[in-house]
Scaffold this motif. Structure first.
Motif, PDB file in Angstrom:
ATOM      1  N   GLU A   6       0.824  -1.199   0.000  1.00 21.52           N
ATOM      2  CA  GLU A   6       0.000   0.000   0.000  1.00 21.52           C
ATOM      3  C   GLU A   6       0.865   1.259   0.000  1.00 21.52           C
ATOM      4  O   GLU A   6       1.984   1.244   0.487  1.00 21.52           O
ATOM      5  CB  GLU A   6      -0.925   0.040   1.239  1.00 21.52           C
ATOM      6  N   GLY A   9      -0.831   7.004   2.002  1.00 17.95           N
ATOM      7  CA  GLY A   9      -1.302   7.525   3.277  1.00 17.95           C
ATOM      8  C   GLY A   9      -0.627   8.842   3.620  1.00 17.95           C
ATOM      9  O   GLY A   9       0.321   9.267   2.965  1.00 17.95           O
ATOM     10  N   LEU A  20      -5.421   6.254  -1.821  1.00 23.36           N
ATOM     11  CA  LEU A  20      -4.579   5.129  -1.448  1.00 23.36           C
ATOM     12  C   LEU A  20      -4.441   4.190  -2.636  1.00 23.36           C
ATOM     13  O   LEU A  20      -5.408   3.954  -3.370  1.00 23.36           O
ATOM     14  CB  LEU A  20      -5.190   4.366  -0.273  1.00 23.36           C
ATOM     15  N   TRP A  36     -10.251  -3.323   0.976  1.00 25.41           N
ATOM     16  CA  TRP A  36      -9.523  -2.447   1.885  1.00 25.41           C
ATOM     17  C   TRP A  36     -10.106  -2.621   3.284  1.00 25.41           C
ATOM     18  O   TRP A  36     -11.333  -2.720   3.458  1.00 25.41           O
ATOM     19  CB  TRP A  36      -9.661  -0.988   1.464  1.00 25.41           C
ATOM     20  N   TYR A  93      -4.525   1.687   6.969  1.00 24.34           N
ATOM     21  CA  TYR A  93      -5.337   1.042   5.947  1.00 24.34           C
ATOM     22  C   TYR A  93      -4.556  -0.084   5.281  1.00 24.34           C
ATOM     23  O   TYR A  93      -3.392   0.095   4.904  1.00 24.34           O
ATOM     24  CB  TYR A  93      -5.790   2.063   4.909  1.00 24.34           C
ATOM     25  N   THR A 112      -0.835   1.378   5.251  1.00 24.74           N
ATOM     26  CA  THR A 112      -0.427   2.764   5.085  1.00 24.74           C
ATOM     27  C   THR A 112      -1.262   3.612   6.040  1.00 24.74           C
ATOM     28  O   THR A 112      -2.481   3.423   6.156  1.00 24.74           O
ATOM     29  CB  THR A 112      -0.590   3.220   3.619  1.00 24.74           C
TER      30      THR A 112
END
Length: 118
Positions: A6, A9, A20, A36, A93, A112
């Motif tokens: 990822e 962020g 993202l 997610w 996330y 992230t």
């Protein structure tokens, strides 16, 4: 083991937006579902949004109409466009994708961090 990573962020003020991205070679291009999730300290991990292998998209009620998930099988990515961010969206996330004959293997990234202030 497929790699899932990822990015995107950061810190943003309430009402702002972030995009993202999840690079998932060998995962985003297959027929399995992806999604997610997020984890905030002191809270259980939450599901945010998913794209089924056949394309159906679903959102958690608390992000519906604010977040948009999209999958690109050619670029092998999964994105999450987040708008109208709230302080309660602050979390790490994570991207998840399935692999295997029955999509039974779960592949997770390292996450992230998203921080929403104000």
């Amino acid at each position: 083991q497929p790699q899932v990573k990822e990015s995107g962020g950061g810190s943003v003020e309430a009402g702002g937006s972030l995009l993202l991205s999840c690079a998932a070679p060998g995962v985003a291009s297959n027929r399995c579902g992806m999604g997610w999730y997020r984890w905030a300290e002191g809270k259980p991990r939450e599901w945010v949004a998913s794209v089924a292998g056949y394309g159906k998209i679903t959102y958690a009620e608390y992000v519906k109409d604010r977040f948009t998930i999209s999958r690109d099988k050619v670029k092998e990515t999964l994105n999450l466009q987040m708008t109208q961010l709230k302080s309660e969206d602050t979390a790490t996330y994570f991207c998840r994708g399935g692999t295997g004959t029955y999509c039974e293997k779960e592949n997770w990234g390292q996450g992230t961090r998203v921080t929403v202030s104000g």
